[in-house]
Design a protein around this motif. Structure first.
Motif, PDB file in Angstrom:
ATOM      1  N   VAL A  91       0.842  -1.197   0.000  1.00  0.00           N
ATOM      2  CA  VAL A  91       0.000   0.000   0.000  1.00  0.00           C
ATOM      3  C   VAL A  91       0.879   1.250   0.000  1.00  0.00           C
ATOM      4  O   VAL A  91       1.891   1.314   0.683  1.00  0.00           O
ATOM      5  N   LEU A  92       0.491   2.225  -0.818  1.00  0.00           N
ATOM      6  CA  LEU A  92       1.115   3.550  -0.842  1.00  0.00           C
ATOM      7  C   LEU A  92       0.058   4.524  -0.361  1.00  0.00           C
ATOM      8  O   LEU A  92      -1.104   4.435  -0.794  1.00  0.00           O
ATOM      9  N   THR A  93       0.413   5.423   0.538  1.00  0.00           N
ATOM     10  CA  THR A  93      -0.556   6.362   1.106  1.00  0.00           C
ATOM     11  C   THR A  93      -0.119   7.795   0.866  1.00  0.00           C
ATOM     12  O   THR A  93       0.506   8.421   1.731  1.00  0.00           O
ATOM     13  N   PRO A  94      -0.408   8.358  -0.317  1.00  0.00           N
ATOM     14  CA  PRO A  94      -0.111   9.777  -0.525  1.00  0.00           C
ATOM     15  C   PRO A  94      -0.998  10.613   0.399  1.00  0.00           C
ATOM     16  O   PRO A  94      -2.165  10.268   0.627  1.00  0.00           O
ATOM     17  N   SER A  95      -0.446  11.698   0.940  1.00  0.00           N
ATOM     18  CA  SER A  95      -1.224  12.510   1.873  1.00  0.00           C
ATOM     19  C   SER A  95      -0.782  13.963   1.796  1.00  0.00           C
ATOM     20  O   SER A  95       0.289  14.282   1.288  1.00  0.00           O
ATOM     21  N   ALA A  96      -1.645  14.825   2.304  1.00  0.00           N
ATOM     22  CA  ALA A  96      -1.342  16.258   2.434  1.00  0.00           C
ATOM     23  C   ALA A  96      -1.842  16.687   3.808  1.00  0.00           C
ATOM     24  O   ALA A  96      -2.967  16.381   4.197  1.00  0.00           O
TER      25      ALA A  96
END
Length: 100
Positions: A91-96
């Motif tokens: 899993v990859l979790t891009p976030s801001a």
């Protein structure tokens, strides 16, 4: 740097599949690491993060806190999206997020 972030986001969406809300609920994530590893004043880091159930599309709220052995602390809140690969084993979790 913005171009790289946009390219990584596009690649993630093209190659992965966003997790379905029914399959993933609230997530608690804890990690231990090294802060400022390449500097002479490297410190141990402890991090805790909460990611809630998806609200809109595949975006989920998130909040966390990071602390170091040098008495530094950082709290943050924002949004995240989980993108799953390899039959939901990676899993990859891009976030801001913003914080202080």
């Amino acid at each position: 740097m913005r171009l790289l972030a946009a390219a990584l986001a596009a690649l993630s969406l093209a190659l992965g599949s966003p997790a379905k809300a029914a399959e993933t609920g609230n997530v608690l994530d804890f990690s231990v690491g090294i802060f400022d590893m390449l500097d002479a004043g490297a410190a141990a880091e402890l991090r805790g993060e909460w990611r809630g159930k998806p609200l809109v599309w595949w975006l989920r709220p998130m909040a966390g806190v990071m602390a170091t052995s040098d008495s530094a602390a950082y709290g943050y809140a924002g949004i995240a999206m989980e993108v799953w690969w390899l039959d939901k084993r990676v899993v990859l979790t891009p976030s801001a997020a913003g914080g202080a």
